[in-house]
Design a protein around this motif. Structure first.
Motif, PDB file in Angstrom:
ATOM      1  N   ALA A 233      13.969   1.517  -9.187  1.00  0.00           N
ATOM      2  CA  ALA A 233      13.464   0.889  -7.509  1.00  0.00           C
ATOM      3  C   ALA A 233      13.813   1.224  -6.371  1.00  0.00           C
ATOM      4  CB  ALA A 233      13.723  -0.652  -8.182  1.00  0.00           C
ATOM      5  N   VAL A 234      15.092   1.690  -5.953  1.00  0.00           N
ATOM      6  CA  VAL A 234      15.229   2.998  -4.815  1.00  0.00           C
ATOM      7  C   VAL A 234      14.519   3.720  -4.542  1.00  0.00           C
ATOM      8  CG1 VAL A 234      17.229   3.766  -3.818  1.00  0.00           C
ATOM      9  CG2 VAL A 234      17.400   1.354  -4.509  1.00  0.00           C
ATOM     10  N   ALA A 235      14.894   4.744  -5.732  1.00  0.00           N
ATOM     11  CA  ALA A 235      13.791   5.424  -5.355  1.00  0.00           C
ATOM     12  C   ALA A 235      12.256   5.445  -5.145  1.00  0.00           C
ATOM     13  CB  ALA A 235      13.808   6.930  -7.447  1.00  0.00           C
ATOM     14  N   VAL A 236      11.532   4.593  -5.532  1.00  0.00           N
ATOM     15  CA  VAL A 236      10.342   3.897  -5.685  1.00  0.00           C
ATOM     16  C   VAL A 236      10.511   4.227  -3.633  1.00  0.00           C
ATOM     17  CG1 VAL A 236       8.112   2.782  -5.442  1.00  0.00           C
ATOM     18  CG2 VAL A 236       9.079   3.860  -8.058  1.00  0.00           C
ATOM     19  N   LEU A 237      11.325   2.826  -3.313  1.00  0.00           N
ATOM     20  CA  LEU A 237      11.544   2.739  -1.812  1.00  0.00           C
ATOM     21  C   LEU A 237      11.021   3.470  -1.241  1.00  0.00           C
ATOM     22  CD1 LEU A 237      12.860  -0.638  -3.104  1.00  0.00           C
ATOM     23  CD2 LEU A 237      10.119  -0.230  -2.266  1.00  0.00           C
ATOM     24  N   VAL A 238      12.769   4.233  -1.081  1.00  0.00           N
ATOM     25  CA  VAL A 238      12.852   5.659  -0.411  1.00  0.00           C
ATOM     26  C   VAL A 238      11.707   6.378   0.567  1.00  0.00           C
ATOM     27  CG1 VAL A 238      14.108   7.513   0.182  1.00  0.00           C
ATOM     28  CG2 VAL A 238      14.992   5.447  -0.709  1.00  0.00           C
ATOM     29  N   PRO A 239      11.068   6.772  -0.543  1.00  0.00           N
ATOM     30  CA  PRO A 239      10.012   7.562  -0.214  1.00  0.00           C
ATOM     31  C   PRO A 239       9.059   7.306   0.756  1.00  0.00           C
ATOM     32  CG  PRO A 239      10.272   8.132  -2.396  1.00  0.00           C
ATOM     33  CD  PRO A 239      10.766   6.469  -1.962  1.00  0.00           C
TER      34      PRO A 239
ATOM     35  N   GLY B 204       1.261  -1.083   0.272  1.00  0.00           N
ATOM     36  CA  GLY B 204      -0.222   0.140  -0.688  1.00  0.00           C
ATOM     37  C   GLY B 204       0.892   1.536   0.301  1.00  0.00           C
ATOM     38  N   LYS B 205       1.889   1.101   0.541  1.00  0.00           N
ATOM     39  CA  LYS B 205       2.913   2.619   0.636  1.00  0.00           C
ATOM     40  C   LYS B 205       3.411   2.241  -0.570  1.00  0.00           C
ATOM     41  CE  LYS B 205       3.303   2.093   6.335  1.00  0.00           C
ATOM     42  NZ  LYS B 205       2.738   3.437   6.182  1.00  0.00           N
TER      43      LYS B 205
ATOM     44  N   ARG C  23       2.738   1.749  -3.480  1.00  0.00           N
ATOM     45  CA  ARG C  23       1.507   2.494  -4.677  1.00  0.00           C
ATOM     46  C   ARG C  23       0.610   3.203  -4.787  1.00  0.00           C
ATOM     47  NH1 ARG C  23      -4.022  -1.292  -5.022  1.00  0.00           N
ATOM     48  NH2 ARG C  23      -4.398  -0.292  -3.250  1.00  0.00           N
ATOM     49  N   ALA C  24       1.418   3.660  -2.976  1.00  0.00           N
ATOM     50  CA  ALA C  24       1.878   5.810  -3.634  1.00  0.00           C
ATOM     51  C   ALA C  24       2.523   6.713  -4.058  1.00  0.00           C
ATOM     52  CB  ALA C  24       1.242   5.981  -1.731  1.00  0.00           C
ATOM     53  N   VAL C  25       3.518   5.500  -4.594  1.00  0.00           N
ATOM     54  CA  VAL C  25       4.429   6.457  -4.958  1.00  0.00           C
ATOM     55  C   VAL C  25       4.764   5.585  -6.628  1.00  0.00           C
ATOM     56  CG1 VAL C  25       6.836   6.480  -5.102  1.00  0.00           C
ATOM     57  CG2 VAL C  25       6.000   6.554  -2.739  1.00  0.00           C
ATOM     58  N   HIS C  26       4.121   4.532  -6.082  1.00  0.00           N
ATOM     59  CA  HIS C  26       4.219   3.716  -8.071  1.00  0.00           C
ATOM     60  C   HIS C  26       2.643   3.062  -8.026  1.00  0.00           C
ATOM     61  CE1 HIS C  26       6.522   1.832 -11.110  1.00  0.00           C
ATOM     62  NE2 HIS C  26       5.760   0.333 -10.213  1.00  0.00           N
ATOM     63  N   PRO C  27       2.112   3.325  -9.101  1.00  0.00           N
ATOM     64  CA  PRO C  27       1.027   3.042  -9.016  1.00  0.00           C
ATOM     65  C   PRO C  27      -0.023   2.266  -9.073  1.00  0.00           C
ATOM     66  CG  PRO C  27       0.890   5.931  -9.308  1.00  0.00           C
ATOM     67  CD  PRO C  27       2.262   5.337  -9.026  1.00  0.00           C
ATOM     68  N   GLU C  28       1.241   1.276 -10.056  1.00  0.00           N
ATOM     69  CA  GLU C  28       0.574   0.029 -10.818  1.00  0.00           C
ATOM     70  C   GLU C  28       0.945  -0.582  -9.795  1.00  0.00           C
ATOM     71  OE1 GLU C  28       4.604   1.945 -13.181  1.00  0.00           O
ATOM     72  OE2 GLU C  28       2.943   3.178 -12.167  1.00  0.00           O
ATOM     73  N   PHE C  29       1.330  -0.717  -9.163  1.00  0.00           N
ATOM     74  CA  PHE C  29       1.830  -1.071  -8.001  1.00  0.00           C
ATOM     75  C   PHE C  29       0.549  -2.877  -7.562  1.00  0.00           C
ATOM     76  CE2 PHE C  29       3.387  -4.109  -4.209  1.00  0.00           C
ATOM     77  CZ  PHE C  29       4.747  -4.492  -4.250  1.00  0.00           C
ATOM     78  N   ASP C  30       0.577  -4.013  -8.297  1.00  0.00           N
ATOM     79  CA  ASP C  30       0.093  -5.376  -7.681  1.00  0.00           C
ATOM     80  C   ASP C  30       0.141  -5.179  -6.041  1.00  0.00           C
ATOM     81  OD1 ASP C  30      -2.107  -7.180  -7.779  1.00  0.00           O
ATOM     82  OD2 ASP C  30      -0.971  -8.000  -9.141  1.00  0.00           O
ATOM     83  N   VAL C  31      -0.210  -4.842  -5.114  1.00  0.00           N
ATOM     84  CA  VAL C  31      -1.151  -4.803  -3.750  1.00  0.00           C
ATOM     85  C   VAL C  31      -1.287  -6.827  -4.084  1.00  0.00           C
ATOM     86  CG1 VAL C  31      -1.625  -4.727  -1.212  1.00  0.00           C
ATOM     87  CG2 VAL C  31      -0.623  -2.619  -3.366  1.00  0.00           C
ATOM     88  N   GLU C  32      -3.076  -7.687  -4.429  1.00  0.00           N
ATOM     89  CA  GLU C  32      -3.437  -8.139  -4.048  1.00  0.00           C
ATOM     90  C   GLU C  32      -2.366  -9.326  -4.585  1.00  0.00           C
ATOM     91  OE1 GLU C  32      -5.528  -8.669  -1.387  1.00  0.00           O
ATOM     92  OE2 GLU C  32      -5.617  -7.175  -1.443  1.00  0.00           O
ATOM     93  N   GLY C  33      -2.043  -8.899  -5.629  1.00  0.00           N
ATOM     94  CA  GLY C  33      -0.893  -9.893  -6.567  1.00  0.00           C
ATOM     95  C   GLY C  33       0.611 -10.275  -5.276  1.00  0.00           C
ATOM     96  N   TYR C  34       1.204  -9.518  -4.972  1.00  0.00           N
ATOM     97  CA  TYR C  34       2.125  -8.830  -3.889  1.00  0.00           C
ATOM     98  C   TYR C  34       1.704  -9.930  -2.774  1.00  0.00           C
ATOM     99  CZ  TYR C  34       6.138  -7.344  -1.326  1.00  0.00           C
ATOM    100  OH  TYR C  34       7.524  -7.288  -0.155  1.00  0.00           O
ATOM    101  N   ALA C  35       0.621  -9.051  -2.748  1.00  0.00           N
ATOM    102  CA  ALA C  35       0.832 -11.154  -1.219  1.00  0.00           C
ATOM    103  C   ALA C  35       0.496 -11.730  -0.981  1.00  0.00           C
ATOM    104  CB  ALA C  35      -0.997  -9.421  -0.494  1.00  0.00           C
ATOM    105  N   ALA C  36      -1.269 -11.853  -2.030  1.00  0.00           N
ATOM    106  CA  ALA C  36      -1.335 -13.624  -2.038  1.00  0.00           C
ATOM    107  C   ALA C  36      -0.097 -14.579  -2.620  1.00  0.00           C
ATOM    108  CB  ALA C  36      -1.966 -13.258  -3.460  1.00  0.00           C
ATOM    109  N   GLU C  37       0.950 -13.601  -3.564  1.00  0.00           N
ATOM    110  CA  GLU C  37       2.507 -14.603  -3.671  1.00  0.00           C
ATOM    111  C   GLU C  37       3.145 -15.274  -2.382  1.00  0.00           C
ATOM    112  OE1 GLU C  37       7.314 -14.058  -5.548  1.00  0.00           O
ATOM    113  OE2 GLU C  37       5.247 -12.306  -6.019  1.00  0.00           O
ATOM    114  N   VAL C  38       2.743 -14.190  -1.754  1.00  0.00           N
ATOM    115  CA  VAL C  38       3.983 -13.912  -0.020  1.00  0.00           C
ATOM    116  C   VAL C  38       3.109 -15.150   0.615  1.00  0.00           C
ATOM    117  CG1 VAL C  38       4.465 -12.705   2.300  1.00  0.00           C
ATOM    118  CG2 VAL C  38       4.736 -11.464   0.060  1.00  0.00           C
TER     119      VAL C  38
END
Length: 373
Positions: A70-76, A21-22, A24-39
């Motif tokens: 990718a790091v530029a997405v994560l640091v914020p 969720g955090k 996606r706020a920076v990178h809107p196309e991030f698939d949160v539910e797909g990520y959670a399901a994989e984990v």
């Protein structure tokens, strides 16, 4: 520090949703539910580090392929800097996969990665992520570490010490510093009277690490620090840094901390009750100490439990008990309860267990109890 078992339970699909969720706020196309399901699909049966790696790999496959991007997405997503006393495993535990991301994928971009580690440690910790950079980009990393030791941020100063500990728990051993701790000590010189307890604890743990492989160097350093920086902060660091040597009964370490006259202290009447116990029970250790000398002595009293192992051999474990100031001829009764509770780092086996009482590292009395499984 939280236990590995306690932490691992939190790294699951819900953690993925929190991180996702955090992101996606920076990178809107991030698939949160797909990520959670994989984990959720991949974590069953895995321990802490492997669970964190699953979340890290899920980030890698869903973030831009270009590492700096990718790091530029994560640091914020890191959030606010932790204040003194805020626990990284309580407040920002979920950032472990972010730090692991830099550790796993950042070797080809060391400058970007070191910048990211500095940002991460303000909000979580970079102590694990930095270690491969010490090994593979030594000069660049140690230059940055030296700069971090002067940072106005207590979190960054703490990283300057914690990240280069030779034997950091849960992390790879830095053999280069096991063999030669002098580069580490050059960094610690700046921090030996640090105003932050968070930093001081790391410095003490670092010097304690060094004492395990280079006791002479650790003792010489401690003595010099006490002479050159006679501050309460330095005294605290030295006391905690020498704890392994004190537990081993190192007489020079004990003397450095003001312990004297162990040879004059007599221990009598040692009782360990009940004589037979089971896991979950509590022992009572009871004895008397007497200073037989004509002078006052400060003594460190510890007890040692010799835990029986599966092969029948015993391994000693030293437990801190008390420090006493005994006047000439003074007698004093000491009691201590010792719970035999299950812990993640120790498994109990049936058999006769010995308990030693040691004064300034010298064994003065021994008693036994039987553990029934």
């Amino acid at each position: 520090m939280a236990s590995e078992y306690g932490l691992k339970r939190h790294f699951n699909g819900e953690a993925a949703r929190l991180i996702g969720g955090k992101v996606r706020a920076v990178h809107p196309e991030f698939d949160v539910e797909g990520y959670a399901a994989e984990v959720e699909r991949r974590i069953p049966g895995k321990e802490l580090k492997d669970r964190v790696l699953v979340l890290t790999e899920g980030l890698r496959s869903r973030l831009p392929g270009d590492y700096p991007a990718a790091v530029a997405v994560l640091v914020p997503i890191l959030g606010d800097e932790l204040a003194e006393g805020e626990g990284m495993f309580n407040t920002s535990w979920f950032l472990m996969p972010v730090a692991r991301f830099v550790e796993e994928y950042g070797q080809d971009h060391p400058e970007v990665s070191l910048d990211a580690i500095e940002a991460i440690t303000r909000c979580h910790t970079g102590e694990y992520a930095i270690r491969p950079f010490v090994e593979d980009h030594y000069a660049m990393t140690m230059k940055r570490v030296a700069e971090w030791a002067h940072s106005p941020s207590h979190n960054v100063r703490r990283l300057a010490s914690e990240g280069i500990r030779p034997r950091l728990p849960w992390a790879r051993t830095l053999d280069i510093f096991v063999k030669d701790p002098l580069p580490v000590l050059e960094v610690l010189e700046t921090l030996r009277s640090d105003p932050s307890e968070y930093v001081r604890k790391s410095v003490a743990n670092n010097l304690n690490d060094i004492s395990k492989d280079s006791p002479e160097i650790a003792l010489a350093t401690a003595l010099r620090w006490l002479e050159e920086s006679p501050t309460p902060e330095t005294n605290w660091i030295v006391k905690h840094a020498l704890r392994t040597l004190v537990k081993k009964g190192d007489q020079q370490a004990l003397a450095l901390l003001g312990a004297t006259g162990g040879q004059f202290v007599h221990v009598s009447g040692l009782r360990v009750t009940p004589a037979a116990v089971a896991v979950g029970d509590t022992l009572l250790i009871d004895f008397t100490v007497e200073n037989t000398d004509g002078r006052t002595h400060s003594v460190t009293v510890d007890y040692v439990v010799h835990h029986v192992r599966k092969n029948g051999r015993s391994i000693p474990k030293v437990f801190k008990l008390t420090t006493l100031e005994l006047a000439a001829g003074e007698r004093r009764t000491v009691q201590k309860t010792h719970p035999l509770k299950e812990v993640q780092t120790r498994r109990y086996y049936a058999g006769e267990h010995a308990v030693d009482i040691q004064v300034n590292g010298l064994v003065k009395a021994t008693e036994q109890f039987a553990l029934r499984i």
